[in-house]
Design a protein around this motif. Structure first.
Motif, PDB file in Angstrom:
ATOM      1  N   VAL A 117     -53.272  91.214 -81.191  1.00  0.00           N
ATOM      2  CA  VAL A 117     -54.136  90.041 -81.289  1.00  0.00           C
ATOM      3  C   VAL A 117     -55.424  90.385 -82.033  1.00  0.00           C
ATOM      4  O   VAL A 117     -55.842  89.663 -82.951  1.00  0.00           O
ATOM      5  CB  VAL A 117     -54.473  89.490 -79.889  1.00  0.00           C
ATOM      6  CG1 VAL A 117     -55.552  88.409 -79.987  1.00  0.00           C
ATOM      7  CG2 VAL A 117     -53.238  88.929 -79.229  1.00  0.00           C
ATOM      8  N   VAL A 118     -56.064  91.481 -81.643  1.00  0.00           N
ATOM      9  CA  VAL A 118     -57.320  91.872 -82.296  1.00  0.00           C
ATOM     10  C   VAL A 118     -57.088  92.153 -83.782  1.00  0.00           C
ATOM     11  O   VAL A 118     -57.904  91.785 -84.630  1.00  0.00           O
ATOM     12  CB  VAL A 118     -57.937  93.104 -81.601  1.00  0.00           C
ATOM     13  CG1 VAL A 118     -59.194  93.565 -82.334  1.00  0.00           C
ATOM     14  CG2 VAL A 118     -58.287  92.775 -80.156  1.00  0.00           C
ATOM     15  N   THR A 119     -55.954  92.771 -84.108  1.00  0.00           N
ATOM     16  CA  THR A 119     -55.638  93.040 -85.511  1.00  0.00           C
ATOM     17  C   THR A 119     -55.479  91.747 -86.303  1.00  0.00           C
ATOM     18  O   THR A 119     -55.977  91.628 -87.428  1.00  0.00           O
ATOM     19  CB  THR A 119     -54.354  93.878 -85.626  1.00  0.00           C
ATOM     20  OG1 THR A 119     -54.547  95.131 -84.963  1.00  0.00           O
ATOM     21  CG2 THR A 119     -54.001  94.136 -87.085  1.00  0.00           C
ATOM     22  N   ILE A 120     -54.807  90.764 -85.726  1.00  0.00           N
ATOM     23  CA  ILE A 120     -54.628  89.475 -86.395  1.00  0.00           C
ATOM     24  C   ILE A 120     -55.984  88.849 -86.696  1.00  0.00           C
ATOM     25  O   ILE A 120     -56.238  88.380 -87.821  1.00  0.00           O
ATOM     26  CB  ILE A 120     -53.786  88.525 -85.516  1.00  0.00           C
ATOM     27  CG1 ILE A 120     -52.329  88.982 -85.474  1.00  0.00           C
ATOM     28  CG2 ILE A 120     -53.861  87.081 -86.039  1.00  0.00           C
ATOM     29  CD1 ILE A 120     -51.483  88.254 -84.444  1.00  0.00           C
ATOM     30  N   GLU A 149     -66.181  88.326 -78.572  1.00  0.00           N
ATOM     31  CA  GLU A 149     -66.502  87.438 -79.685  1.00  0.00           C
ATOM     32  C   GLU A 149     -66.528  88.228 -80.986  1.00  0.00           C
ATOM     33  O   GLU A 149     -67.086  89.322 -81.049  1.00  0.00           O
ATOM     34  CB  GLU A 149     -67.849  86.751 -79.469  1.00  0.00           C
ATOM     35  CG  GLU A 149     -67.856  85.767 -78.311  1.00  0.00           C
ATOM     36  CD  GLU A 149     -69.092  84.878 -78.315  1.00  0.00           C
ATOM     37  OE1 GLU A 149     -69.924  85.013 -79.247  1.00  0.00           O
ATOM     38  OE2 GLU A 149     -69.227  84.050 -77.394  1.00  0.00           O
ATOM     39  N   LEU A 150     -65.925  87.647 -82.020  1.00  0.00           N
ATOM     40  CA  LEU A 150     -65.956  88.199 -83.372  1.00  0.00           C
ATOM     41  C   LEU A 150     -66.604  87.155 -84.265  1.00  0.00           C
ATOM     42  O   LEU A 150     -66.011  86.108 -84.539  1.00  0.00           O
ATOM     43  CB  LEU A 150     -64.547  88.548 -83.861  1.00  0.00           C
ATOM     44  CG  LEU A 150     -63.790  89.602 -83.031  1.00  0.00           C
ATOM     45  CD1 LEU A 150     -62.957  88.942 -81.941  1.00  0.00           C
ATOM     46  CD2 LEU A 150     -62.870  90.433 -83.938  1.00  0.00           C
ATOM     47  N   ARG A 151     -67.830  87.424 -84.698  1.00  0.00           N
ATOM     48  CA  ARG A 151     -68.591  86.473 -85.507  1.00  0.00           C
ATOM     49  C   ARG A 151     -68.770  87.013 -86.916  1.00  0.00           C
ATOM     50  O   ARG A 151     -69.164  88.165 -87.099  1.00  0.00           O
ATOM     51  CB  ARG A 151     -69.971  86.222 -84.889  1.00  0.00           C
ATOM     52  CG  ARG A 151     -69.954  85.546 -83.535  1.00  0.00           C
ATOM     53  CD  ARG A 151     -71.370  85.181 -83.089  1.00  0.00           C
ATOM     54  NE  ARG A 151     -72.192  86.374 -82.953  1.00  0.00           N
ATOM     55  CZ  ARG A 151     -72.249  87.101 -81.851  1.00  0.00           C
ATOM     56  NH1 ARG A 151     -71.517  86.776 -80.785  1.00  0.00           N
ATOM     57  NH2 ARG A 151     -73.033  88.166 -81.788  1.00  0.00           N
ATOM     58  N   ALA A 198     -59.984  81.019 -79.037  1.00  0.00           N
ATOM     59  CA  ALA A 198     -60.592  79.815 -79.600  1.00  0.00           C
ATOM     60  C   ALA A 198     -61.329  80.185 -80.878  1.00  0.00           C
ATOM     61  O   ALA A 198     -61.817  81.313 -81.040  1.00  0.00           O
ATOM     62  CB  ALA A 198     -61.553  79.181 -78.596  1.00  0.00           C
ATOM     63  N   ILE A 199     -61.408  79.212 -81.787  1.00  0.00           N
ATOM     64  CA  ILE A 199     -62.107  79.419 -83.055  1.00  0.00           C
ATOM     65  C   ILE A 199     -63.150  78.332 -83.223  1.00  0.00           C
ATOM     66  O   ILE A 199     -62.861  77.147 -83.055  1.00  0.00           O
ATOM     67  CB  ILE A 199     -61.121  79.395 -84.244  1.00  0.00           C
ATOM     68  CG1 ILE A 199     -60.072  80.496 -84.082  1.00  0.00           C
ATOM     69  CG2 ILE A 199     -61.862  79.568 -85.564  1.00  0.00           C
ATOM     70  CD1 ILE A 199     -59.030  80.512 -85.179  1.00  0.00           C
ATOM     71  N   VAL A 210     -64.646  83.743 -83.470  1.00  0.00           N
ATOM     72  CA  VAL A 210     -63.398  83.754 -82.706  1.00  0.00           C
ATOM     73  C   VAL A 210     -63.705  84.315 -81.324  1.00  0.00           C
ATOM     74  O   VAL A 210     -64.338  85.369 -81.220  1.00  0.00           O
ATOM     75  CB  VAL A 210     -62.318  84.605 -83.404  1.00  0.00           C
ATOM     76  CG1 VAL A 210     -61.036  84.621 -82.574  1.00  0.00           C
ATOM     77  CG2 VAL A 210     -62.038  84.090 -84.810  1.00  0.00           C
ATOM     78  N   VAL A 211     -63.270  83.616 -80.302  1.00  0.00           N
ATOM     79  CA  VAL A 211     -63.530  84.039 -78.926  1.00  0.00           C
ATOM     80  C   VAL A 211     -62.209  84.317 -78.220  1.00  0.00           C
ATOM     81  O   VAL A 211     -61.358  83.447 -78.117  1.00  0.00           O
ATOM     82  CB  VAL A 211     -64.316  82.958 -78.137  1.00  0.00           C
ATOM     83  CG1 VAL A 211     -64.604  83.463 -76.727  1.00  0.00           C
ATOM     84  CG2 VAL A 211     -65.607  82.602 -78.862  1.00  0.00           C
TER      85      VAL A 211
END
Length: 217
Positions: A117-120, A149-151, A198-199, A210-211
């Protein structure tokens, strides 16, 4: 139709680690030509090849769904393990990757599935930052839930497009070979973790967040 979707999923998901293997082997070759030790690069290539095999097993789960084996795992090493093989790609594009992950956060997760998931999500961020930029990875605990969170400050996403991003075959990268299955796979895995993905984006030119939510251990 189901067989076609399965095959598209295999191509889409396995291509990422195999591309990393190719890139890493090329890097190892250049290290060797300079008289260096390519041991580290070869280890990364072998690890990503193993992950390609694991992803094939994940795809088969669609045909025969089964419960994931969830264990208490520290979040920070999980995220860093997914980031490490593709860090060189962010570096090549001049992307500043900033990581702030508290070491005491522990989630209930399947290591290899969450890695996927994190790679995607990271690969989607990479595609959205073709000319450099900034990517921030942060995490915190709220009650029984941990949020990763990835911002990024990328090109952003049109609000009209946001609603359909998790549907199969919806992609903004068709010309690059994107199948639109990555986020659909990510959501399926997160739901099996008892979590979600979620995006959020304020629109074109305003970046994307992305959360990923997971139950705390």
């Amino acid at each position: 139709s189901t067989v076609g979707q399965m095959m598209s999923g295999v191509v889409h998901e396995v291509r990422t680690p195999l591309n990393t293997v190719i890139l890493t082997v090329e890097h190892a070759q250049s290290v060797l030509e300079r008289g260096g030790d390519p041991h580290e690069q070869l280890q990364t290539a072998a690890r990503e090849a193993d992950r390609a095999v694991e992803i094939l097993s994940d795809i088969l789960d669609f045909a025969k769904p089964s419960a994931l084996e969830l264990k208490p795992l520290p979040l920070a090493p999980l995220v860093k393990a997914a980031l490490e093989p593709i860090w060189i790609r962010f570096d090549e594009r001049g992307v500043d990757v900033w990581v702030e992950l508290p070491e005491d956060l522990v989630v209930r997760a399947s290591a290899r599935h969450f890695h996927q998931v994190v790679t995607i999500v990271l690969m989607n961020s990479l595609d959205a930052l073709p000319f450099g930029g900034r990517l921030e990875l942060t995490a915190k605990r709220t009650g029984a839930v941990i949020r990763l969170e990835l911002r990024d400050n990328c090109v952003g996403i049109d609000p009209a497009v946001l609603k359909g991003l998790f549907e199969p075959f919806v992609t903004g990268r068709a010309e690059q070979g994107g199948t639109g299955l990555g986020l659909n796979v990510a959501r399926w895995i997160m739901h099996k973790h008892g979590g979600d993905v979620a995006i959020k984006s304020q629109g074109i030119g305003k970046g994307t967040t992305v959360v990923l939510t997971l139950p705390a251990a």
